[in-house]
Design a protein around this motif. Structure first.
Motif, PDB file in Angstrom:
ATOM      1  N   ASP A  34       0.758  -1.291  -0.024  1.00  0.00           N
ATOM      2  CA  ASP A  34      -0.062  -0.038   0.067  1.00  0.00           C
ATOM      3  C   ASP A  34       0.797   1.131   0.210  1.00  0.00           C
TER       4      ASP A  34
ATOM      5  N   VAL B  17       2.828   1.853  -3.527  1.00  0.00           N
ATOM      6  CA  VAL B  17       1.830   2.128  -4.473  1.00  0.00           C
ATOM      7  C   VAL B  17       1.681   3.769  -4.419  1.00  0.00           C
ATOM      8  N   ARG B  18       1.280   4.203  -3.151  1.00  0.00           N
ATOM      9  CA  ARG B  18       1.053   5.481  -2.948  1.00  0.00           C
ATOM     10  C   ARG B  18       2.415   6.261  -3.221  1.00  0.00           C
TER      11      ARG B  18
ATOM     12  N   LEU C 267      -5.939   3.280  -5.734  1.00  0.00           N
ATOM     13  CA  LEU C 267      -5.388   2.441  -4.803  1.00  0.00           C
ATOM     14  C   LEU C 267      -6.141   1.047  -4.614  1.00  0.00           C
TER      15      LEU C 267
ATOM     16  N   ASP D 206      -6.011   7.579  -4.318  1.00  0.00           N
ATOM     17  CA  ASP D 206      -6.838   6.980  -3.606  1.00  0.00           C
ATOM     18  C   ASP D 206      -8.063   6.076  -4.394  1.00  0.00           C
TER      19      ASP D 206
END
Length: 130
Positions: free
Chosen positions: A38, A41-42, A51, A48
């Motif tokens: 997570d 990827v951010r 995501l 968002d």
């Protein structure tokens, strides 16, 4: 990503073979993996809105690989086929030796891991993994 999953599988598989009491540690390790994915990827700029789709794809990949490698550890040709599909994709010019070498590596590493005692790494003993 594929190599991380391969090594995560080896660690989880060896723990599962050693002890039923390792379930909590396995769960924590999987949670830490997804938290790290997570965060990664951010960091590459996924918003968002994109995501959840990416994490869902990673989760599907994770569980698919875990199942394929689990079955493959019992039958070498199945393991080689899973490796060929997951690590090498559909490349037609790939050497047939590569999946065999990776399968041999996985079996050797599994034997080394199974000989180690199970212990919880310090970063997983925290209340929450940051």
């Amino acid at each position: 990503f594929e190599l991380i999953l391969l090594h995560l599988f080896l660690y989880l598989y060896s723990m599962k073979q050693q002890s039923a009491e390792s379930e909590d540690l396995q769960r924590r390790l999987i949670e830490a993996f997804f938290q790290d994915m997570d965060r990664s990827v951010r960091e590459i700029g996924v918003t968002d809105t994109g995501l959840s789709r990416r994490i869902k794809a990673m989760a599907n990949a994770f569980y698919g690989r875990m199942k394929a490698y689990d079955v493959g550890m019992k039958e070498v040709r199945t393991l080689e086929a899973a490796i060929e599909t997951n690590l090498y994709g559909t490349g037609s010019a790939m050497s047939q030796v590569a999946p065999q070498k990776v399968a041999a590596y996985m079996r050797e590493e599994y034997e080394a891991l199974i000989a180690l005692p199970i212990s919880t790494p310090d970063y997983l003993t925290q209340a929450s993994v940051d």
